[in-house]
Design a protein around this motif. Sequence first.
Motif, mmCIF file in Angstrom:
data_model
loop_
_atom_site.group_PDB
_atom_site.id
_atom_site.type_symbol
_atom_site.label_atom_id
_atom_site.label_comp_id
_atom_site.label_asym_id
_atom_site.label_seq_id
_atom_site.Cartn_x
_atom_site.Cartn_y
_atom_site.Cartn_z
ATOM 1 N N ASN A 119 -3.277 3.457 1.736
ATOM 2 C CA ASN A 119 -2.405 2.270 1.391
ATOM 3 C C ASN A 119 -2.526 1.474 2.898
ATOM 4 O O ASN A 119 -2.592 -0.126 3.497
ATOM 5 C CB ASN A 119 -2.707 1.499 -0.105
ATOM 6 C CG ASN A 119 -4.236 1.898 -1.010
ATOM 7 O OD1 ASN A 119 -5.566 2.024 -0.537
ATOM 8 N ND2 ASN A 119 -3.671 1.692 -1.713
ATOM 9 N N ARG A 148 7.505 3.694 -3.914
ATOM 10 C CA ARG A 148 6.050 2.886 -3.118
ATOM 11 C C ARG A 148 6.359 2.902 -1.776
ATOM 12 O O ARG A 148 7.304 2.436 -1.167
ATOM 13 C CB ARG A 148 5.260 2.508 -3.972
ATOM 14 C CG ARG A 148 4.879 2.758 -5.704
ATOM 15 C CD ARG A 148 4.489 1.953 -6.499
ATOM 16 N NE ARG A 148 3.463 0.157 -5.576
ATOM 17 C CZ ARG A 148 2.121 1.072 -5.115
ATOM 18 N NH1 ARG A 148 2.373 1.700 -6.051
ATOM 19 N NH2 ARG A 148 1.165 -0.142 -5.070
ATOM 20 N N THR A 177 2.446 6.922 -4.977
ATOM 21 C CA THR A 177 3.415 6.424 -5.510
ATOM 22 C C THR A 177 3.987 8.069 -6.086
ATOM 23 O O THR A 177 3.581 9.059 -6.554
ATOM 24 C CB THR A 177 2.484 6.204 -6.780
ATOM 25 O OG1 THR A 177 1.662 4.529 -6.008
ATOM 26 C CG2 THR A 177 3.578 5.115 -7.309
#
Length: 207
Positions: free
Chosen positions: A113, A63, A29
């Motif tokens: 992720n 992101r 991020t």
Amino acid sequence: MSEQLNFKHKYVPSSDPTKGKTVLLLHGTGGNEESLIPIVEMVLPDAAILSPRGQIMENGMPRFFRRIAEGVFDLEDLKFQTQELAIFIEAASKTYGLESNEVIALGYSNGANIASSVMLTYPELISKAALFHPMIPFVPENPPDLSNTSILITAGTNDPIVSREETLELNNMFQDYGAEVEIFWHDSGHNLTREELDKTKNFLSES
Ligand code: MLT
């Protein structure tokens, strides 16, 4: 899946195309397609690099998918962005002639992720991954076959964002789906350390 280069990205050709490896580089991020390039140059210098910029903006910070709060993910957006990234990987492979290359994901935090999310949804796209400080993105309804995938998870014992339990659960989940998984712990927090990059270099140099 239709073919389009749907992400702003940076592509760096391999300095040794005979090695046939492409690093799919996924920033955290607030990073962008440039942020982690020096890390690839350190851990796998001959590889081609495909580095997309996350399409979601959170207070001006790129992101790869929306979140509702720290560690609470917008699962619908995660699913959509995971598909978008899969489309990008396939289209970019054709555009840059990388179709026969091994795709190795290297992701940090939010980038780790989305890398996990791609592996859990499209297991054939990525054969190896170094995940720096990942969380569990979602739990799949149908177990993917990750028996051809090897994964290095790096984690900090003092990480304020990712708990030790979540790291172990993610490891177990990948193992249950057949992946070869290894965790490397350091005693820092969510930051990257020299020792984990050295470990990553060793992991990536194994065939
Ligand atoms: C995420 O949102 O993917 C994780 O909380 C990591 C991060 O802060 O980016």
